[in-house]
Structures are given as structure tokens and as C-alpha cells.
Design an enzyme around this catalytic site. Structure first.
Site, PDB file in Angstrom:
ATOM      1  N   ASP A   1      48.462  36.074  32.938  1.00 30.77           N
ATOM      2  CA  ASP A   1      48.173  34.805  33.612  1.00 30.77           C
ATOM      3  C   ASP A   1      47.385  33.878  32.697  1.00 30.77           C
ATOM      4  OD1 ASP A   1      49.282  35.096  36.284  1.00 30.77           O
ATOM      5  OD2 ASP A   1      47.831  36.718  36.529  1.00 30.77           O
TER       6      ASP A   1
ATOM      7  N   HIS B   1      50.716  29.007  37.976  1.00 32.05           N
ATOM      8  CA  HIS B   1      50.684  29.318  39.409  1.00 32.05           C
ATOM      9  C   HIS B   1      49.319  29.791  39.906  1.00 32.05           C
ATOM     10  CE1 HIS B   1      51.876  33.108  37.375  1.00 32.05           C
ATOM     11  NE2 HIS B   1      51.125  33.683  38.298  1.00 32.05           N
TER      12      HIS B   1
ATOM     13  N   ASP C   1      55.921  35.615  39.806  1.00 27.51           N
ATOM     14  CA  ASP C   1      54.599  35.645  40.434  1.00 27.51           C
ATOM     15  C   ASP C   1      54.230  34.401  41.230  1.00 27.51           C
ATOM     16  OD1 ASP C   1      52.341  37.213  40.985  1.00 27.51           O
ATOM     17  OD2 ASP C   1      51.165  36.282  39.399  1.00 27.51           O
TER      18      ASP C   1
ATOM     19  N   HIS D   1      52.436  40.978  32.018  1.00 32.08           N
ATOM     20  CA  HIS D   1      52.191  39.773  32.800  1.00 32.08           C
ATOM     21  C   HIS D   1      50.807  39.229  32.439  1.00 32.08           C
ATOM     22  CE1 HIS D   1      52.711  36.935  36.068  1.00 32.08           C
ATOM     23  NE2 HIS D   1      51.502  37.235  36.498  1.00 32.08           N
TER      24      HIS D   1
END
Length: 649
Positions: A38, A471, A151, A36
Site C-alpha cells: 500500500d 485506495h 484491494d 501487496h
């Protein structure tokens, strides 16, 4: 033949039947390796690229190439494209193409980012999705088949509709209200068919999988440590590194994994467990050696007046005690790391997990489960093969999101309003610039503007607008310096598109000449698909003006003193523009009386500033009203207070 006459035949068939079929484990665990990453949260994009992202792709490609059974899913395309265009060698690119063709490296979601679903605009969601999907199709000839929205802070019903229209076969989400998720786990309703649109209904439904309470993480299986960012010590890498798998501890790892898999299995209706492999490491601090110790290594907990004391068991060489505030159970002990930024040393990850999986599969009958590396395609293919009838969910969404009793994630709906506004303005400018550039390229000769340069300006802003849909970007949940990065990227992109639009205007002007001294050129664009009649406002330095359109015809206008600049004037121009088109206006100071030339002279309006008045106690409310009306409304102003009284249709 009597019934008992069948017994010898059944015994013979039983002996002939393969033993593997009789002892085949009921539960299948699909281990889905992923990282993951970001696109801006605690660190900027460039910092992430330098600290771990580059190593993730380098090491994953190498690890998958070395072993056929390994798998990996790639989500955010911004990072992958930066690696592909700026880092990957020709050899690595060839390996990636081979892995994608074999289905061992799978692109899921496929957008530039994992976009937020609460404060983003539908057009911008489509923009960032098509930006990533376009790259994947042009580069590999593939389109993502599954989402991975694990997420974002809540799940909108708009998203499954969008993904169904994009051709996705399944939709994966995670962050929904904690009470609701618990209830759905108990009733085994984490998988359903979602019809997100009232109007489209079954025409655009999509199978949806809600990750269980462990989300997209799996505890205690991290062997590549913690990524090192600028300003941190290399020693920090080892704080989050799990001990290697050996013959002495493999049963501990196996027990942890099997218990986790069996717990997950109780929440789903098929014997297939989606086990996202990205570590959420819960570590305990050894106060003597200043090292973190994984819970699988053993510990003892003692509660006292000052707090909870955790002591390592004798199997680990630490005699120190770690003290944590009272009220923190083991599941809440600090030093929770992981889930993000993993697989930057994929060789270590896969080498250790290979040993565990081989051990588990060798005892599949005893453990009642088997394991395999998988992509989302592998998992959903298995689920679909069971042909289960699924519950249908209507257009209801999963907003707002609450992670526990005291944490409702709603503040980001309005926080960082400056960035939200800038993102929206940048998006509007991008669509205007793209439409204007397309019309210019198709309908006009390119006298002075290089189309390749124009596409570069648009692409830069497309990238920035896509990026800010992340996000942790438009929501404002990032650290301030990452916010500065988003603003810089948007501002730079907008500046480039402004230059492009100015160049188009300049290229269209007669003989490539500029306006007369003191004059102005104005280009007005209508980004809508239908004709719009509206008033535009410009600031000029003279009250006597001549406003003409592209054909040299006069245009209705009004001039009045500017509210912002006492020495300037506001010029209001009435314009009618067809859809997806623009109009060009020339604004020049008048040199002669317009009465002699027959040109309509702009009306010079006068303004008066009225101060507020206190209403007289004995005065009648609404006793002195003045109407101001147009074709749609009547506005009544109260002369006693100088305030608006009411609006009528």
C-alpha cells in the site's frame, strides 16, 4: 471389418500412447507470487521503503535470477520507481531488463498506485495510470496487459471501461459484496465479460476475473516473517514466520495447499486455478513462550464459560494455553497478519515453495493436480485456450462494498473531506498549470523561465496527485500521520506549480516590469476546451480602479465593499476566455477622473445587510415579493422575511 476387429489395433495404440498423457492431472495451479504494498496506509511511503519495499525488489530480482522457473508480478509503480531511481544498481537494472524481456517479471496494472474507484475523479484515474505506464514504456518498452484492482473497496463499472481503452486484456478485482461473491462462487460466475459503458458496449468490453473468497492471499505459506518498522523490536519479525519445509512436515504443507486449490477449483469453469501467493497467516498465541504457532502445526480447541481455549498439541513445545473471547472460532482468532508487505526475503519464500511444488508435481497423478510459478499472462493464456463462452455483464457496478453483515464500506464516501477537497483542488491546479506551461513553451520565447525547472514543478505535483488516488489515501482509511504525508506532498506540489504560473505571468509582462505601486497583475486561465464568459473576483485596496487587458483596452468591472475585509473592496471583472487559454489583466488605481479620459469607470455597488424577520402569524405568505432576474432565472425575495421565496426559470 467387424467392430471387434478394431480391438487389437486400439490396444496397440493404447500401448504406444505416452503414459504421461493418460495420467496428466486435470487441475493446473498457477502460483502467482506478488507483494501487496500500500502506498500509504499504516506507514508513510518512506517508512515502507526502509522497512521492506527495498528488500522486496532486491531479493526478488536476486531470487528470479538464480532460478529460471520462478515468476513475480509488480503492481504499484510509485514504489518501483523509487527503488529504480534511488536504490537499484546498474547490475540490478540489467537483471530487471532481462527478467522483463523473458516474461518472468511482469508489470500488472502499472499505475502509480492501485486507485480507489468510488471517490476518485476519472481524470485523476487516467493521470496516475498514464504516469506509471509512461515510465514503463520509456524504461522497458512494455505496456501492462492486465489489471490488478484487488484491494479497492468496491468495483466501479467505469474502471473496466478505462482499462479496456488502455489496452488491457483482462481485469482482476476482489472486493465485492460478500453475499454476491458467495452466490457467484456457487454458480461459477466469478469470470465474465464486462461491458462497463452503456454507450460503448461491446466496443470496450473486457474479460473480468473476480478473486474468490480467499482474495489475493493464500494461507500458511509465509517464511520471511514480518517487516520491521521504526520503533518495533527485531524479534517481532519471527512472530509471523512459518516453520521451514522439511521431509517431516512437507505432507502437512502439501495437504493444506491441495485442499485450498481444490476448493478454489470448484468455483471456476476451467481447470486452471489462479493461486495468488501472498500469505494470510492465521496464528495462535502460545502464552508460555509468547510465540505464534501456525495452525498447520496442530492444535486443540476447548470451549468454556469464560471463552474459547486453544491448546497446542504435543508436537510443539508449549504447555501454555491461549484464551480468546467467546464467539471467536478458529477462523476468527486474532493475530491475523500477512497479505501485505511480503517477499522482503524472497530467497526464503521461493526456497520453501520450490520444495513443496516439486513434491506436489512428483505426485501429480495421485493428487490430480500440477503446479507452476506463473504471471497473469500465463494464467489468462491458459484460460483463453479453453475457448469457453462467457457470460456478459452490463454496466452494473459492484458498489457499495460490504465485507460482512455488519460492515458496509460507505463511510469513506464522505470522511476526511478536507483531504478529498485538497486532492481535487490540486488536480485542477495541475491541469491548469500543464496547459498554461504548454502554451507558454510553444508560443512564447523563454526569456527568464527555465523550461526544465517548470517541468520539475509539474512533475512533483503529478506525483502527489497520483499518489493520493491510492485506495487508502483519498478514502481516508489511513492513519493520521500518513494523512499528514499526503497533505504535505500535495501542498508542496501546489506551491511549486503556483510559483511556475507566477513566473509565466512575470515572464510575459512588458519589459519584465512589475505593476505600479498599489497595482496588481491578474492571470485568468480557462482549463476547458471551449470559450467561457464568467466573472472573476479579486480583492483590492481602492475603489477607483482601472482594469485593462493585454492590449491595454478597458474591461467591464464592478467594485463593492468587501464582505471579508472592511477596509478592502471586491473587484468583479467580466471576462471572456477562449478554451485552454488565459487572459492577462492589469489593475491600477485611477490617477485622474476617468470621465476626462473617456475610459469606462467601474460601477461602484452598494450593499445592504438585511437581518432575518419572523413571519407575522396573520401575514400572507408571499404577499410582498421582489423579483431579481437575469437571462436565465428569476429569484423572488420575500420582504416580510428577507429570505428567498422561490426561483423560476
Amino acid at each position: 471389418m467387424e467392430p471387434r476387429g478394431w480391438l487389437p489395433l486400439l490396444l496397440q495404440l493404447g500401448l504406444m500412447w505416452p503414459l504421461e498423457a493418460l495420467s496428466e492431472p486435470q487441475l493446473r495451479v498457477f502460483v502467482v507470487p506478488h507483494s501487496h504494498m500500500d502506498v500509504g496506509w499504516l506507514h508513510t511511503v518512506q517508512e515502507n521503503m526502509q522497512a521492506y519495499v527495498t528488500n522486496v525488489y532486491n531479493s526478488v530480482v536476486e531470487a528470479l535470477t538464480l532460478e529460471k522457473k520462478r515468476r513475480f508480478i509488480v503492481v504499484e509503480q510509485e514504489y518501483f520507481r523509487l527503488w529504480w531511481d534511488g536504490v537499484a544498481s546498474d547490475t540490478q537494472k540489467g537483471q530487471v531488463r532481462q527478467l522483463v524481456a523473458e516474461g518472468r517479471l511482469e508489470f500488472v496494472l502499472g499505475g502509480q498506485v492501485m486507485h480507489d474507484e468510488a471517490v476518485t475523479h476519472f481524470d485523476d484515474q487516467i493521470l496516475q495510470l498514464t504516469e506509471g505506464h509512461g515510465f514503463l514504456y520509456e524504461t522497458f518498452g512494455v505496456r501492462p496487459q492486465f489489471s490488478w484492482q484487488v484491494d479497492p473497496f468496491g468495483a466501479s463499472s467505469t474502471t473496466p471501461t478505462l482499462f479496456a481503452l488502455a489496452g488491457f486484456n483482462a481485469h482482476v478485482i476482489s472486493r465485492i459484496d460478500y453475499n454476491l461473491k458467495e452466490a457467484m462462487q456457487d454458480t461459477r460466475e466469478l469470470q465474465f465479460v464486462w461491458r462497463g459503458s452503456r454507450s460503448l458496449s461491446a466496443q470496450q468490453e473486457i474479460f473480468t476475473h473476480v478473486l474468490d473468497q480467499f482474495s489475493y492471499c493464500s494461507e500458511g505459506f509465509n517464511w520471511d516473517g514480518e517487516a520491521i518498522f521504526p520503533g518495533t523490536s527485531p524479534d517481532d519479525m519471527y512472530l509471523q514466520m512459518q516453520i521451514p519445509v522439511t521431509e517431516d512436515n512437507i505432507q502437512i504443507f502439501t495437504s493444506l495447499l491441495v485442499k485450498n486449490a481444490l476448493a478454489r477449483a470448484t468455483w471456476f469453469r476451467t481447470p486452471h486455478v489462479l493461486w495468488p501467493w501472498l500469505n494470510w497467516t492465521e496464528h495462535l498465541l502460545c502464552s508460555q513462550r509468547r510465540e505464534l504457532v501456525s495452525p498447520v502445526e496442530g492444535f486443540s480447541v476447548h470451549h468454556g464459560e469464560r471463552g474459547t481455549v486453544v491448546q497446542m498439541k504435543s508436537c510443539y513445545p508449549c504447555t501454555g494455553w491461549a484464551l480468546y473471547p467467546e464467539g471467536l472460532g478458529f477462523a476468527s482468532v486474532p493475530w491475523l497478519q500477512g497479505c501485505d508487505r511480503q517477499f522482503f526475503n524472497a530467497s526464503l519464500q521461493f526456497t520453501n515453495m520450490d520444495i513443496i511444488m516439486e513434491y506436489v508435481n512428483s505426485k501429480a497423478s495421485e493428487l490430480s493436480l500440477s503446479m507452476k510459478y506463473a504471471t497473469l499472462s500465463d494464467y489468462f493464456r491458459a484460460v483463453h485456450s479453453d475457448q469457453v463462452s462467457w457470460q456478459v455483464r452490463d454496466h452494473r457496478d459492484f458498489l457499495p462494498y460490504s465485507s460482512d453483515m455488519y460492515h458496509a464500506w460507505t463511510g469513506f464516501y464522505a470522511s476526511r473531506s478536507g483531504l478529498k477537497g485538497l486532492a481535487r483542488r490540486a488536480s485542477s491546479l495541475l491541469y491548469a498549470g500543464e496547459s498554461m506551461f504548454t502554451r507558454y513553451v510553444l508560443l512564447a520565447p523563454h526569456r527568464f523561465l527555465d523550461p526544465a525547472w517548470g517541468l520539475q514543478q509539474l512533475q512533483q505535483l503529478r506525483w502527489a496527485v497520483s499518489e493520493v488516488q491510492h485506495h487508502d489515501a483519498i478514502t481516508g482509511t489511513h492513519v493520521p500521520r500518513v494523512g499528514d504525508m499526503f497533505v504535505e506532498h500535495l501542498s508542496t506540489g501546489m506551491q511549486g506549480v503556483h510559483k511556475l504560473m507566477a513566473s509565466i505571468i512575470q515572464d510575459r509582462s512588458p519589459d519584465h516590469s512589475g505593476p505600479e505601486p498599489g497595482g496588481h497583475f491578474a492571470m485568468v486561465y480557462n482549463p476547458l476546451a471551449w470559450t467561457v464568459t464568467t466573472i472573476i473576483t479579486l480583492t483590492v485596496g481602492f475603489p477607483k480602479v482601472s482594469v485593462t487587458d493585454e492590449s491595454g483596452l478597458p474591461v467591464p468591472a464592478q467594485v463593492q465593499p468587501s464582505k471579508e475585509m472592511p477596509s478592502a473592496y471586491d473587484l468583479h471583472v467580466l471576462t471572456t476566455i477562449p478554451g485552454l487559454s488565459y487572459r492577462y489583466y492589469s489593475i491600477q488605481p485611477s490617477r485622474s477622473s476617468q470621465e476626462k479620459t473617456g475610459e469606462p469607470e467601474p460601477f461602484v455597488a452598494k450593499t445592504t445587510q438585511f437581518g432575518g424577520r419572523l413571519r407575522r402569524l396573520a401575514g400572507q405568505v408571499g404577499g410582498s415579493l421582489v423579483p431579481v432576474n437575469n437571462d436565465c432565472y428569476i429569484v423572488f425575495l420575500d420582504l416580510d422575511t428577507n429570505l428567498m421565496h422561490s426561483v423560476w426559470e
